[in-house]
Design a protein around this motif. Sequence first.
Motif, mmCIF file in Angstrom:
data_model
loop_
_atom_site.group_PDB
_atom_site.id
_atom_site.type_symbol
_atom_site.label_atom_id
_atom_site.label_comp_id
_atom_site.label_asym_id
_atom_site.label_seq_id
_atom_site.Cartn_x
_atom_site.Cartn_y
_atom_site.Cartn_z
ATOM 1 N N UNK A 41 -49.357 15.139 60.430
ATOM 2 C CA UNK A 41 -50.568 14.907 59.627
ATOM 3 C C UNK A 41 -50.205 14.409 58.229
ATOM 4 N N UNK A 42 -49.131 14.975 57.672
ATOM 5 C CA UNK A 42 -48.686 14.520 56.347
ATOM 6 C C UNK A 42 -48.252 13.056 56.402
ATOM 7 N N UNK A 43 -47.448 12.732 57.412
ATOM 8 C CA UNK A 43 -46.964 11.361 57.537
ATOM 9 C C UNK A 43 -48.082 10.387 57.802
ATOM 10 N N UNK A 44 -49.018 10.769 58.712
ATOM 11 C CA UNK A 44 -50.140 9.887 59.025
ATOM 12 C C UNK A 44 -51.012 9.666 57.796
ATOM 13 N N UNK A 45 -51.238 10.726 57.052
ATOM 14 C CA UNK A 45 -52.046 10.594 55.835
ATOM 15 C C UNK A 45 -51.364 9.667 54.834
ATOM 16 N N UNK A 46 -50.052 9.868 54.655
ATOM 17 C CA UNK A 46 -49.305 9.012 53.724
ATOM 18 C C UNK A 46 -49.277 7.559 54.214
ATOM 19 N N UNK A 47 -49.203 7.356 55.530
ATOM 20 C CA UNK A 47 -49.099 6.011 56.111
ATOM 21 C C UNK A 47 -50.396 5.226 55.940
ATOM 22 N N UNK A 48 -51.525 5.928 56.042
ATOM 23 C CA UNK A 48 -52.814 5.225 56.021
ATOM 24 C C UNK A 48 -53.565 5.344 54.694
ATOM 25 N N UNK A 49 -53.047 6.153 53.768
ATOM 26 C CA UNK A 49 -53.730 6.307 52.482
ATOM 27 C C UNK A 49 -53.591 5.031 51.652
ATOM 28 N N UNK A 50 -54.694 4.440 51.187
ATOM 29 C CA UNK A 50 -54.608 3.224 50.370
ATOM 30 C C UNK A 50 -54.101 3.515 48.964
ATOM 31 N N UNK A 51 -53.678 2.460 48.286
ATOM 32 C CA UNK A 51 -53.327 2.610 46.873
ATOM 33 C C UNK A 51 -51.873 2.479 46.540
ATOM 34 N N UNK A 52 -51.004 2.242 47.538
ATOM 35 C CA UNK A 52 -49.577 2.133 47.233
ATOM 36 C C UNK A 52 -49.283 0.886 46.413
ATOM 37 N N UNK A 53 -49.954 -0.225 46.746
ATOM 38 C CA UNK A 53 -49.763 -1.476 46.004
ATOM 39 C C UNK A 53 -50.785 -1.505 44.876
ATOM 40 N N UNK A 54 -50.302 -1.507 43.633
ATOM 41 C CA UNK A 54 -51.191 -1.376 42.483
ATOM 42 C C UNK A 54 -51.893 -2.675 42.114
ATOM 43 N N UNK A 55 -51.273 -3.821 42.440
ATOM 44 C CA UNK A 55 -51.869 -5.125 42.144
ATOM 45 C C UNK A 55 -51.361 -6.123 43.177
ATOM 46 N N UNK A 56 -52.090 -7.211 43.368
ATOM 47 C CA UNK A 56 -51.645 -8.236 44.311
ATOM 48 C C UNK A 56 -50.210 -8.641 43.990
ATOM 49 N N UNK A 57 -49.333 -8.546 44.972
ATOM 50 C CA UNK A 57 -47.903 -8.742 44.745
ATOM 51 C C UNK A 57 -47.286 -9.520 45.905
ATOM 52 N N UNK A 58 -46.405 -10.447 45.565
ATOM 53 C CA UNK A 58 -45.649 -11.158 46.599
ATOM 54 C C UNK A 58 -44.427 -10.343 47.015
ATOM 55 N N UNK A 59 -44.165 -10.316 48.298
ATOM 56 C CA UNK A 59 -42.987 -9.623 48.811
ATOM 57 C C UNK A 59 -42.283 -10.541 49.803
ATOM 58 N N UNK A 60 -40.963 -10.631 49.696
ATOM 59 C CA UNK A 60 -40.180 -11.542 50.532
ATOM 60 C C UNK A 60 -39.456 -10.779 51.630
ATOM 61 N N UNK A 61 -39.653 -11.225 52.856
ATOM 62 C CA UNK A 61 -38.869 -10.727 53.993
ATOM 63 C C UNK A 61 -37.776 -11.757 54.245
ATOM 64 N N UNK A 62 -36.548 -11.361 53.986
ATOM 65 C CA UNK A 62 -35.432 -12.287 54.160
ATOM 66 C C UNK A 62 -35.146 -12.534 55.628
ATOM 67 N N UNK A 63 -34.493 -13.648 55.898
ATOM 68 C CA UNK A 63 -34.121 -13.996 57.258
ATOM 69 C C UNK A 63 -33.194 -12.915 57.824
#
Length: 379
Positions: A41-63
């Motif tokens: 329940x703790x993990x599921x709550x942490x996984x689905x709780x909104x708000x981790x990203x504070x502002x629109x941000x670009x993130x790169x997934x490297x090859x």
Amino acid sequence: MANERSDKRARKRRRGGFVDVINALLTLLVLGILVGVGIFLYGANAFYTPGAVKADTNFTVDKGASMGTTAQRLEEQGLIPPGQVIPSQLIFRVGAYGLKKEKDLKQGVYLLKANSSMADVLRELTEGKSLDFFVNVIPGDTSFLVAERLNADNPNLTGEPVTVPAEGSLLAVRYDFFPGDTRQSVLDKMQAQMKARLAEIWEGRDRAIDSVIKSPEDLLTLASIVEKETGLETERPQVAAVFINRLKKGMRLQTDPTVLYGVTQGKAILNRGPTSSELKQKTPYNTYQVDGLPPGPIANPGEKSLAAVAHPAATNDLYFVAKSADPADGHLFAATYAQHRKNVALYRKAAAEADAEAAKEALEAEQAKGAGETVEQVQ
């Protein structure tokens, strides 16, 4: 009797000890289940709780990036919350495994929206569309202009400025790149694509052009002229045919774009026709003054112009002139000079009518403006 009573007491103690062990195991099992449920329940709550990203941000997934490395970088950049009881990167990885997305990461740069949860971030990195990073070589661009575009201030390209490549050596298409790629690597791709496509088109050419178009370089040079003469895809084979027919007859090409290239060397765009003095200027590119093809391309053509030269229209036309001042109207073609003169007269009439209409509209606009100013003064 005493022995019997002693045996009964021993058996009762054994049964009591066994029950105690069972009770202890059951207690541990219940506690384990409760702890497991709590962790879930703790993990599921942490996984689905909104708000981790504070502002629109670009993130790169490297090859080739793994889910573990990606989760670690997300936590380091504050795009998933720092772990309290359980490390967030572990929750992210378990969530990806549970949703069967641990192998679905796609290379690219992704926009993570503000208030995204870990679930939202995972969905974006595995199902979303990455941001586009590209450089266009527009058909008819000169190599000087393309080099300027690559060397412009672009935080997504790295490396030293590129030198201007040979004219016509870049295929005019869109080139996608990954942030961090060097300018030179993008330029190399442009040249490699032109080399490969030109070879392919040359191999499949109509052999009837071989008498005047003797090499891939000749095809490239004429294709660059066709590219500059018309923006209409449908008439490029006809424009190519006119030039090939003229070459076969030993006539000069007499094409304005080559004259202007001789003046600018591709370093500027002149949105006009050549002046009388420029037409008389003897540069290697002035096809009013020199025979045959100019010494090289005057721009970077697209595939359609290359194909048009390789497969020109079946026509005897030797001349063409614009239908009007609007390039979208295309050209009038003629096989004889007499017909060409008539077409030129039609063009001049259309141009005169367009000029008269433009003058009329300008006058009406000026009169409307004056009337408006008069009304304002009266008020």
